[in-house]
Design an enzyme around this catalytic site. Sequence first.
Site, PDB file in Angstrom:
ATOM      1  CE  LYS A  63     -12.290 -36.776  14.950  1.00 35.78           C
ATOM      2  NZ  LYS A  63     -13.480 -36.537  14.695  1.00 35.78           N
ATOM      3  CG  ASP A  93     -14.399 -36.061  11.455  1.00 41.06           C
ATOM      4  OD1 ASP A  93     -15.610 -36.948  11.552  1.00 41.06           O
ATOM      5  OD2 ASP A  93     -13.878 -35.692  12.294  1.00 41.06           O
ATOM      6  CG  ASP A  94     -18.889 -35.948  11.322  1.00 40.99           C
ATOM      7  OD1 ASP A  94     -18.305 -37.010  11.703  1.00 40.99           O
ATOM      8  OD2 ASP A  94     -19.251 -35.340  12.526  1.00 40.99           O
ATOM      9  CG  HIS A 136     -11.799 -39.269  18.069  1.00 38.54           C
ATOM     10  ND1 HIS A 136     -13.202 -38.971  17.639  1.00 38.54           N
ATOM     11  CD2 HIS A 136     -12.024 -39.082  19.349  1.00 38.54           C
ATOM     12  CE1 HIS A 136     -13.872 -38.803  18.625  1.00 38.54           C
ATOM     13  NE2 HIS A 136     -13.100 -38.856  19.751  1.00 38.54           N
ATOM     14  CG  HIS A 150     -16.372 -33.451  13.666  1.00 41.02           C
ATOM     15  ND1 HIS A 150     -16.718 -32.505  14.525  1.00 41.02           N
ATOM     16  CD2 HIS A 150     -16.503 -34.810  13.976  1.00 41.02           C
ATOM     17  CE1 HIS A 150     -17.502 -33.178  15.431  1.00 41.02           C
ATOM     18  NE2 HIS A 150     -17.330 -34.508  15.253  1.00 41.02           N
ATOM     19  NE  ARG A 162     -12.157 -40.569  13.188  1.00 43.68           N
ATOM     20  CZ  ARG A 162     -11.678 -39.511  12.311  1.00 43.68           C
ATOM     21  NH1 ARG A 162     -10.476 -39.169  12.123  1.00 43.68           N
ATOM     22  NH2 ARG A 162     -12.429 -38.758  11.968  1.00 43.68           N
ATOM     23  CE  LYS A 202     -20.595 -37.924  14.209  1.00 43.60           C
ATOM     24  NZ  LYS A 202     -20.023 -36.596  14.581  1.00 43.60           N
ATOM     25  CB  CYS A 219     -15.176 -40.209  15.222  1.00 46.74           C
ATOM     26  SG  CYS A 219     -15.931 -38.513  14.566  1.00 46.74           S
ATOM     27  CG  ASP A 267     -15.271 -39.921  10.594  1.00 50.10           C
ATOM     28  OD1 ASP A 267     -16.039 -39.451   9.510  1.00 50.10           O
ATOM     29  OD2 ASP A 267     -15.124 -39.711  11.789  1.00 50.10           O
ATOM     30  CG  ASN A 268     -19.127 -40.501  11.328  1.00 47.62           C
ATOM     31  OD1 ASN A 268     -18.188 -40.341  12.018  1.00 47.62           O
ATOM     32  ND2 ASN A 268     -19.578 -39.356  10.707  1.00 47.62           N
ATOM     33  CB  SER A 271     -14.061 -34.366  17.989  1.00 45.35           C
ATOM     34  OG  SER A 271     -14.329 -35.550  17.335  1.00 45.35           O
TER      35      SER A 271
HETATM   36 MG    MG Z   1     -16.579 -38.518  12.242  1.00 45.53          MG
END
Ligand code: MG
Length: 498
Positions: free
Chosen positions: A122, A28-29, A124, A228, A72, A301, A68, A280-281, A149
């Site tokens: 996660k 994540d991130d 989301h 994240h 996903r 992001k 996010c 994811d990003n 999150s």
């Molecule tokens: Mg993310």
Amino acid sequence: MDRILFVGFFIASTCSASPPNFVLLFADDLGFGDLGAYGHPSSLTPNLDRLAAGGLRFTDFYCTSPVCSPSRASLLTGRYQTRSGIYPGVFFPGSIGGLPLNETTIAEVLKPLGYATAAVGKWHLGLGPNGMYLPTNQGFDQFLGIPYSHDMGPCHNLTCFPPDVKCFGTCDVNSVFVPVMRNERIIQQPANFLNLEQAYSNFATDFITASAKMKRPFFLYYPSHHTHYPQYAGPGAAGKSLRGPFGDALLELDNAIGELMTTLEKTGVINNTLVFFTSDNGPSLMRMSHGGNAGPLRCGKGTTYEGGMREPAIAFWPGTISPGVTHELASTLDILPTIARLAEAKLPQVMLDGVDMTEILVNRTKSQRETMMFYPSSSNEKYGLFALRLGKYKAHFYTEGSGLSGTTPDQDCSVFAGFKAHDPPLIFDLEADPSEHYPLSLEGKPDLQALLERIKKVKEQFEASMVFGESQMLKGKDPILEPCCNPDCSPKPGCCRC
Ligand code: MG
């Protein structure tokens, strides 16, 4: 026999012996520059680096959104998020909408073939009334994790290590404490972050071990909360990296992946399992050294620059994928069709945006993917695509900075860089200039003029094929839908703890 036919034969014969297992790891991130294997000088990621060294490492791999939830949705459906209505922005604890149940997820593609399926980490992709959008209603037999999150709850609960060190920054103080769920049931609220990743790791071990014992093919989807913001790590990683809280969180994720690989080895399924890792990003640059790093890529992001959406990606499958690096264009969109091909499963009868990348993985042939579309987190039908990549060229029709990418010296990344239309679009050669620093000048260059015409045509054709699904985010929020382990308590949200 030509090479492609040979690969087809090889995969088919492998599958008929014993269908392959799939482990999909989703950070994540995490930025393009965050892993040791992608050049970060102080990250400690020995297990991911081992996967990169023994597998296929992508240099030109994209997620579909700089935030996010939409990213996903695309990963699990093989479709741009705009089709399923996962825009603008992300889901919150009380969101009414979710990933529509008529979308087909990877888990639902595999279920008819007898796969055991589990999601851990996660989610989301919505919770909704009576938990109708939870993973157990989207093809997963089991779920352990947090439905959104982990900054979507009072920040004082997001304990750093050691426990007396408070996290900094802002979290959603007006929401319920962050819950941990087992299937549709809340088993802990507030979540204990100091043993969360270990609980996930144990769940993964149990799931793989049980599936292997039953000789049942499995699909494990493991979207970790790491890295994240706010960062946290349990005793196995806290204070043990060279990179502070971010490095500790990343090390904890890496440790969990190491344990998972050991389980695959011990259970004897490692040579029949595709392990795929990506994120994811891009990095949350607003968090400065507590956020990630996009390496040489621009911004992070929240933006449609490369740093927001180009991600590290690694495919590992001993005996089937030989070690190396690929510069072929690929995306999270392509994971569903690839898994379907490898498992010999039926593709969903919908407009898919992903293409099968089996040949890249197994035989290093050319990608079937020629384009990548860039939708902003604020997607809407009026503006559509912000940018488009065609081969090595990327054209920005619109640009916009983001608060999530603030704090960098590049003024185009921050929230103060407002929405801007570019006509003609800004065009970059991403091979010569992956940092998007030097837009090409089209004047007096007929070949580039022709390229621009081609890009415009591709954009027009793609947008003609895009039907925006009803926005799930615009359905709004209802505080009553926020998960509460003690639903009749008062006053909310603070009383929701068990
Ligand atoms: Mg993310």
